[in-house]
Design a protein around this motif. Structure first.
Motif, PDB file in Angstrom:
ATOM      1  N   GLY A 141       0.840  -1.053   0.360  1.00 26.41           N
ATOM      2  CA  GLY A 141      -0.364   0.075   0.192  1.00 26.41           C
ATOM      3  C   GLY A 141       0.535   1.265   0.365  1.00 26.41           C
ATOM      4  N   ILE A 142       0.409   2.384   0.704  1.00 27.49           N
ATOM      5  CA  ILE A 142       1.006   3.252   0.802  1.00 27.49           C
ATOM      6  C   ILE A 142       1.065   4.016   2.111  1.00 27.49           C
ATOM      7  N   LEU A 143       2.765   4.422   2.470  1.00 29.82           N
ATOM      8  CA  LEU A 143       2.554   5.751   4.015  1.00 29.82           C
ATOM      9  C   LEU A 143       2.493   6.868   3.256  1.00 29.82           C
ATOM     10  N   VAL A 144       2.011   7.553   4.436  1.00 31.45           N
ATOM     11  CA  VAL A 144       1.821   9.097   3.915  1.00 31.45           C
ATOM     12  C   VAL A 144       2.334   9.570   5.434  1.00 31.45           C
ATOM     13  N   LEU A 145       2.861  10.987   5.018  1.00 29.28           N
ATOM     14  CA  LEU A 145       3.456  11.960   5.648  1.00 29.28           C
ATOM     15  C   LEU A 145       2.960  12.530   5.059  1.00 29.28           C
ATOM     16  N   LEU A 146       2.491  12.980   6.354  1.00 28.83           N
ATOM     17  CA  LEU A 146       1.465  15.038   6.489  1.00 28.83           C
ATOM     18  C   LEU A 146       1.301  15.928   6.830  1.00 28.83           C
ATOM     19  N   GLY A 147       1.999  16.942   6.313  1.00 23.21           N
ATOM     20  CA  GLY A 147       2.758  17.867   7.110  1.00 23.21           C
ATOM     21  C   GLY A 147       1.242  18.873   6.772  1.00 23.21           C
ATOM     22  N   ILE A 148       0.702  19.779   7.957  1.00 23.49           N
ATOM     23  CA  ILE A 148      -0.325  20.775   7.717  1.00 23.49           C
ATOM     24  C   ILE A 148      -0.053  22.410   8.145  1.00 23.49           C
ATOM     25  N   VAL A 149      -0.403  22.313   7.252  1.00 20.92           N
ATOM     26  CA  VAL A 149       0.257  24.518   7.213  1.00 20.92           C
ATOM     27  C   VAL A 149      -1.413  25.144   7.747  1.00 20.92           C
ATOM     28  N   LEU A 164      -8.173  19.151  10.768  1.00 16.81           N
ATOM     29  CA  LEU A 164      -7.788  18.630   9.916  1.00 16.81           C
ATOM     30  C   LEU A 164      -6.803  17.172   9.648  1.00 16.81           C
ATOM     31  N   TYR A 165      -6.280  16.851  10.294  1.00 17.96           N
ATOM     32  CA  TYR A 165      -5.782  15.646  10.509  1.00 17.96           C
ATOM     33  C   TYR A 165      -6.607  14.977  10.514  1.00 17.96           C
ATOM     34  N   GLU A 166      -7.588  15.067  11.619  1.00 16.70           N
ATOM     35  CA  GLU A 166      -8.708  13.977  11.911  1.00 16.70           C
ATOM     36  C   GLU A 166      -9.808  14.215  10.649  1.00 16.70           C
ATOM     37  N   ASN A 167      -9.759  14.998   9.928  1.00 14.95           N
ATOM     38  CA  ASN A 167     -10.804  15.240   9.048  1.00 14.95           C
ATOM     39  C   ASN A 167     -10.507  14.518   7.590  1.00 14.95           C
ATOM     40  N   PHE A 168      -8.760  14.840   7.470  1.00 17.74           N
ATOM     41  CA  PHE A 168      -8.175  13.899   6.279  1.00 17.74           C
ATOM     42  C   PHE A 168      -8.391  12.824   6.356  1.00 17.74           C
ATOM     43  N   VAL A 169      -7.618  12.063   7.894  1.00 12.70           N
ATOM     44  CA  VAL A 169      -8.117   9.954   8.222  1.00 12.70           C
ATOM     45  C   VAL A 169      -9.751  10.237   7.519  1.00 12.70           C
ATOM     46  N   THR A 170     -10.748  10.789   7.918  1.00 15.00           N
ATOM     47  CA  THR A 170     -11.276  10.820   8.354  1.00 15.00           C
ATOM     48  C   THR A 170     -12.472  10.386   6.923  1.00 15.00           C
TER      49      THR A 170
END
Length: 150
Positions: free
Chosen positions: A26-34, A105-111
């Protein structure tokens, strides 16, 4: 919003010596938010991630998406993706969103990601000291910034 995608044969996240996420292909997603990120950035990135043709077909050509292979996914928050290294040798993280903005935003991304794909979306833990292990397949590593859509 910036992501680093790594096509993996396997990946896992460990926190305090306890494995909290574990996937195979699959894919490992590293997520950076501004601070400026919105649901629009989330929606655009998710469409890109799940439809990006980075998995090999029967001829060995990268022609299949995460959806096509029913692949697994881990999302890990990583504020260091927003580092600025223009001045000096110590990275500045001033662009990275503070937790009061980044966590929702992180939680919304996952959901939002969970709503789009059949397989379970696994995660690390926001703000935790995580040990991320992966076997990068290829290697295939892609960086996508939602602010550079054009």
């Amino acid at each position: 919003m910036k992501v680093v995608l790594q096509r993996v044969s396997k990946a896992s996240v460990t926190i305090n010596q306890k494995k909290v996420a574990d996937i195979k292909q699959g894919i490992l997603v590293l997520l950076g938010i501004v601070n400026e990120d919105t649901q629009e950035d989330i929606n655009w990135l998710i469409r890109k991630i799940i439809n990006l043709r980075i998995f090999n077909d029967e001829k060995g050509v990268m022609n299949l998406s995460l959806k096509d292979i029913n692949g697994e996914i881990i999302v890990v928050s990583q504020f260091t993706l927003q580092a600025s290294t223009k001045k000096g040798n110590r990275p500045s993280y001033i662009k990275a969103a503070k937790p009061d903005v980044a966590i929702p935003l992180y939680e919304n991304f996952v959901t939002s990601l969970q709503k789009e794909i059949i397989t379970k979306v696994q995660t690390g833990e926001f703000g935790a000291d995580m040990k991320v292990e992966l076997l990068n397949d290829g290697p295939v590593t892609i960086i996508i910034d939602s602010k550079n859509k054009d």
